[in-house]
Design a protein around this motif. Structure first.
Motif, PDB file in Angstrom:
ATOM      1  N   ALA A  20      29.029   7.104 -16.050  1.00  0.00           N
ATOM      2  CA  ALA A  20      28.535   5.861 -16.640  1.00  0.00           C
ATOM      3  C   ALA A  20      27.585   5.194 -15.654  1.00  0.00           C
ATOM      4  N   ALA A  21      26.685   4.355 -16.187  1.00  0.00           N
ATOM      5  CA  ALA A  21      25.722   3.594 -15.377  1.00  0.00           C
ATOM      6  C   ALA A  21      24.762   4.498 -14.614  1.00  0.00           C
ATOM      7  N   GLU A  22      24.635   5.744 -15.055  1.00  0.00           N
ATOM      8  CA  GLU A  22      23.692   6.643 -14.377  1.00  0.00           C
ATOM      9  C   GLU A  22      22.267   6.148 -14.498  1.00  0.00           C
ATOM     10  N   ASP A  23      21.946   5.503 -15.634  1.00  0.00           N
ATOM     11  CA  ASP A  23      20.599   4.989 -15.833  1.00  0.00           C
ATOM     12  C   ASP A  23      20.289   3.851 -14.856  1.00  0.00           C
ATOM     13  N   PHE A  24      21.277   3.005 -14.568  1.00  0.00           N
ATOM     14  CA  PHE A  24      21.103   1.906 -13.619  1.00  0.00           C
ATOM     15  C   PHE A  24      20.743   2.443 -12.233  1.00  0.00           C
ATOM     16  N   TYR A  25      21.508   3.399 -11.742  1.00  0.00           N
ATOM     17  CA  TYR A  25      21.288   3.925 -10.393  1.00  0.00           C
ATOM     18  C   TYR A  25      20.026   4.787 -10.320  1.00  0.00           C
ATOM     19  N   PHE A  26      19.736   5.503 -11.395  1.00  0.00           N
ATOM     20  CA  PHE A  26      18.514   6.303 -11.440  1.00  0.00           C
ATOM     21  C   PHE A  26      17.285   5.403 -11.396  1.00  0.00           C
ATOM     22  N   MET A  27      17.293   4.345 -12.220  1.00  0.00           N
ATOM     23  CA  MET A  27      16.170   3.408 -12.225  1.00  0.00           C
ATOM     24  C   MET A  27      16.024   2.699 -10.884  1.00  0.00           C
ATOM     25  N   GLN A  28      17.135   2.362 -10.274  1.00  0.00           N
ATOM     26  CA  GLN A  28      17.076   1.718  -8.966  1.00  0.00           C
ATOM     27  C   GLN A  28      16.393   2.623  -7.942  1.00  0.00           C
ATOM     28  N   SER A  29      16.744   3.904  -7.958  1.00  0.00           N
ATOM     29  CA  SER A  29      16.108   4.861  -7.045  1.00  0.00           C
ATOM     30  C   SER A  29      14.618   5.000  -7.335  1.00  0.00           C
TER      31      SER A  29
END
Length: 379
Positions: A234-243
């Motif tokens: 979960a929240a993979e999109d949040f961490y991917f976008m942050q990177s």
């Protein structure tokens, strides 16, 4: 950055293992890839695929759609049967684009227990595409219950020609729900997400965007540079976008091209379904209501840091204590501001570079943590 060296390093250390068991597509290279994780989506996927068929043939001819049908070994039988039926459903329809089905659902091919989830499925699909791409190929993230505008590919590709973006996010609007309560909640949720993003952007932070998996488009070069998609459930999109935001400026497409599902199901923690259920039970979205003072504090911190470029930490700390209360100062210090302050001052050759380094520390996660802290403790 030498792309070939970075690419080879990624293939050696970071690529998902065992991708060579899948068949090759018909062409050696593609300019565009649409990656769709598929988990228990028999009743929704066909509509998504039909929305892809409405794209311009010129762009579809150089597009590969990658469908990652997945479940873990210990998934319940109804999900396994749903995924099996989904494959037959796909193959029973004639589609005007090339697609590949990556089997991570059938017996012997399932994802390991505790190592499954949408982040892993996205990573598998995106990693699979790499061997058929070049550094400027576009990776389009989509969900199996999401519809796209008939101008989705054409507008994004034209926007790329104009801006040469590394990453962009597309404006979205959830599909209309026949249930009035859900419809009301989903519009409020959208407003909340966009409001938070706009407020963060006004703070002059590079993290002023909505993190939603089905709205992300990035180049292979950017994907490789940030180490690929996080393997999170979960929240993979949040961490991917942050990177991606730490790597390069995020671009925005203001045309509404993506229409996610508004169904009331908790499929992913902190996902849309989770938030709708939360609103249904509490009549509000928990941890998403921030006052203007919270955002003003974030803006003030960023502005204060910029003004104190090249100042030693001891002097900076004194000024910090003069301008902010003890709780805010303690929050920053507890997140190792002292440790990074001298480091970024030493390594930054210009104020612009200094602020880039600072924003890499004061990232989307820390901003959200600070907003929640401020809301709870100060405002």
């Amino acid at each position: 950055m030498n792309f070939n060296n970075t690419f080879n390093k990624y293939i050696k250390k970071s690529i998902y293992p065992g991708l060579d068991r899948h068949p090759d597509p018909s062409k050696r290279y593609y300019d565009y890839f649409i990656i769709i994780p598929v988990f228990n989506e028999h009743d929704y996927l066909l509509s998504t695929l039909k929305s892809i068929t409405r794209q311009k043939k010129f762009y579809l001819s150089n597009t590969l759609v990658v469908l990652v049908i997945n479940n873990t070994v210990d998934a319940i039988q109804s999900i396994k049967k749903n995924n099996k039926a989904t494959k037959f459903l796909i193959n029973s329809h004639e589609l005007n684009f090339e697609y590949m089905i990556l089997d991570y659902y059938s017996k012997g091919n399932e994802l390991p227990n505790k190592k499954g989830g949408v982040g892993v499925a996205r990573k598998i699909g995106m990693d699979y595409c790499l061997q058929y791409s070049n550094q400027n190929s576009l990776l389009f993230c989509l969900d199996a219950d999401t519809l796209i505008s008939k101008e989705y590919l054409s507008k994004i590709i034209k926007f790329n020609y104009k801006t040469d973006f590394k990453t962009c996010v597309v404006k979205f609007s959830h599909q209309k729900s026949p249930d009035q309560k859900i419809e009301k909640a989903i519009r409020l949720y959208e407003q909340k997400l966009y409001s938070i993003a706009n407020q963060i952007k006004k703070c002059k932070s590079p993290y002023g965007y909505v993190s939603m998996g089905s709205t992300i488009v990035c180049k292979v070069k950017a994907y490789i540079a940030v180490g690929g998609m996080p393997k999170k459930s979960a929240a993979e999109d949040f961490y991917f976008m942050q990177s991606l935001a730490k790597y390069h400026l995020i671009h925005f497409i203001d045309d509404c091209l993506v229409y996610p599902s508004s169904r009331l199901e908790m499929r992913v923690y902190l996902g849309t379904g989770f938030r709708l259920l939360q609103y249904n039970e509490n009549k509000k979205f928990l941890d998403l209501d921030f006052s203007k003072n919270c955002f003003m504090t974030v803006k003030k911190i960023i502005s204060f840091v910029e003004k104190n470029y090249k100042i030693s930490y001891n002097i900076f700390l004194k000024e910090l204590n003069k301008n902010f209360n003890d709780k805010i100062c303690n929050f920053l210090n507890n997140h190792n501001l002292k440790k990074i302050w001298n480091k970024i001052n030493k390594n930054a050759k210009t104020k612009k570079q200094f602020m880039i380094f600072f924003h890499q520390w004061f990232d989307a996660l820390k901003i959200m943590q600070l907003l929640k802290f401020l809301n709870k403790n100060i405002v």
